[in-house]
Write an enzyme that holds these catalytic residues in place. Structure first.
Site, mmCIF file in Angstrom:
data_model
loop_
_atom_site.group_PDB
_atom_site.id
_atom_site.type_symbol
_atom_site.label_atom_id
_atom_site.label_comp_id
_atom_site.label_asym_id
_atom_site.label_seq_id
_atom_site.Cartn_x
_atom_site.Cartn_y
_atom_site.Cartn_z
ATOM 1 N N THR A 119 -5.611 -2.031 7.078
ATOM 2 C CA THR A 119 -5.787 -3.492 7.036
ATOM 3 C C THR A 119 -7.163 -3.843 7.595
ATOM 4 O O THR A 119 -7.567 -4.984 7.554
ATOM 5 C CB THR A 119 -4.704 -4.180 7.892
ATOM 6 N N ASP A 133 -1.092 6.001 6.752
ATOM 7 C CA ASP A 133 -1.131 4.556 6.981
ATOM 8 C C ASP A 133 -1.977 4.291 8.228
ATOM 9 O O ASP A 133 -2.090 5.183 9.086
ATOM 10 C CB ASP A 133 0.319 4.066 7.199
ATOM 11 N N LYS A 179 0.837 -1.200 0.000
ATOM 12 C CA LYS A 179 0.000 0.000 0.000
ATOM 13 C C LYS A 179 0.881 1.262 0.000
ATOM 14 O O LYS A 179 0.616 2.199 -0.733
ATOM 15 C CB LYS A 179 -0.963 -0.003 1.214
ATOM 16 N N THR A 180 1.944 1.233 0.813
ATOM 17 C CA THR A 180 2.861 2.382 0.858
ATOM 18 C C THR A 180 3.558 2.543 -0.493
ATOM 19 O O THR A 180 3.701 3.663 -1.016
ATOM 20 C CB THR A 180 3.920 2.177 1.962
ATOM 21 N N ARG A 185 6.221 -8.773 0.244
ATOM 22 C CA ARG A 185 7.182 -8.502 1.330
ATOM 23 C C ARG A 185 7.787 -9.809 1.837
ATOM 24 O O ARG A 185 8.986 -9.882 2.112
ATOM 25 C CB ARG A 185 6.479 -7.768 2.461
#
Ligand code: ADE
Length: 359
Positions: free
Chosen positions: A170, A121, A76-77, A230
């Site tokens: 999330t 975030d 997302k970042t 990730r």
């Protein structure tokens, strides 16, 4: 500890720093999430076209506010930065918990230049009092700040430059509906397909200047990465070290298997915590149904941690069933783990509505 795992989807600040170099710099380099990328390309192109058609260069068109939700580790970042670079504007990054008071938000907003991106975030963790300031900022690019108290109290209006808020969460269910309704584009990020992860791994291997990687070796890493870039990049680093010490840097299927077995990660990306969770339900509770608290007590783990960090992936791959009577291990999980099959009469029948529609 269940929160400190090689297959954890969250990252420490040190890992975030290492991943920086592996991030895509532009939308063309971004792999996966094709529907979202198409929606973004259209929205960005439309903003640029409107901007080009403008006579005055003083005011700047801005992209609509975007809400990205989905599991951690899906980028997302990264997407916020890619959007910023595509727009040719700066990305300012903060988080819900960091904006503890209205003044924290004012400080961030007054730094924005026209068209900039503000990335928040964990937006579901924004305090309610700050959320109230965010609404007028999102809608009219202004905030009303109350100065002083009692008889001296007065409100001043602070204007900020038109900007795009990208909120990431999330837990979309925890966002208030007034907040959700203020985003023009809302998108749920999905787990990545295995072939997209292979593509990401090939790109990362090249950026890390790794030696030869046999074609199927990257597929082996991808299949253990739980659909999460990730995790894929983290496993790739472990394999790189193992290959450089044991195989002159050559990454083969065999080397991947040896390296990740050493880390306790099996062919589907399960680690020892996942396996002992499933083994406990199977052998201590005869396959279930069993309450989460009971499993947590047997494993000496916190029930909330199990629910947040162990169960989601097991549910997603169909290894765990959450029934009205408690957790149950599934036949597929038993087959994968080499455990005796559970009593078929215990398997939960899919819920079917009765004639009245009530169960
Ligand atoms: N690295 C991590 N995520 C990526 C993605 N979606 N595309 C390209 N490189 C990545």
């Amino acid at each position: 500890m269940a929160t400190d795992r090689i297959i954890a989807p969250t990252a420490s600040p040190v890992e975030e720093f290492k991943n920086w170099a592996l991030r895509p710099q532009s939308i063309e380099e971004y792999i996966g999430q094709p529907e979202l990328i198409e929606r973004l390309l259209i929205a960005i192109q439309a903003v640029k076209t409107r901007q080009d058609a403008k006579d005055d260069t003083e005011t700047r068109e801005h992209l609509e506010h975007i809400l990205l939700h989905g599991p951690p580790g899906l980028g997302k970042t990264t997407l916020a930065h890619v959007i910023g670079s595509e727009l040719g504007t700066k990305v300012h990054t903060t988080s819900g918990p960091a904006l503890a008071r209205g003044t924290d938000l004012v400080a961030v907003l007054t730094r924005l230049q026209p068209g900039d991106v503000l990335f928040i975030d964990e937006i579901h963790r924004l305090p309610v009092a700050v959320e109230e300031f965010v609404y007028p900022a999102m809608e009219d690019f202004k905030i009303d700040v109350c100065l002083d108290t009692g008889l001296n109290a007065r409100t001043v209006q602070i204007k900020c430059a038109p900007f795009t808020l990208i909120g990431a969460t999330t837990r979309a269910g925890l966002l208030s509906s007034p907040m959700r309704s203020r985003f023009g584009i809302t998108h749920h990020l999905r787990y990545y397909e295995e072939q997209d992860l292979v593509h990401i791994l090939r790109r990362s291997a090249s950026l890390l200047a790794m030696g030869a990687c046999e074609p199927d070796a990257l597929g082996q890493i991808a299949s253990r990465s739980r659909g999460t870039p990730r995790i894929a990049n983290r496993l790739l680093r472990r394999v790189r070290d193992f290959a450089s010490v044991r195989a002159d840097g050559v990454v083969s299927e065999r080397i991947v298997d040896d390296a990740l077995s050493l880390e306790g990660v099996d062919g589907l990306g399960l680690d020892e915590i996942d396996r002992s969770y499933l083994r406990t339900i199977h052998s201590v509770y005869h396959g279930g149904p069993v309450g989460l608290e009971a499993v947590a007590a047997t494993l000496n783990e916190d029930a909330g941690t199990l629910e947040d960090v162990v169960e989601p992936y097991l549910l997603q791959i169909g290894f765990l069933a959450r029934t009205r009577r408690g957790r149950m291990i599934t036949r597929r999980a038993c087959e994968h783990m080499g455990l005796a099959p559970i009593d078929p009469t215990k398997e939960e029948k899919p819920a079917t509505g009765s004639a009245t529609g009530l169960l």
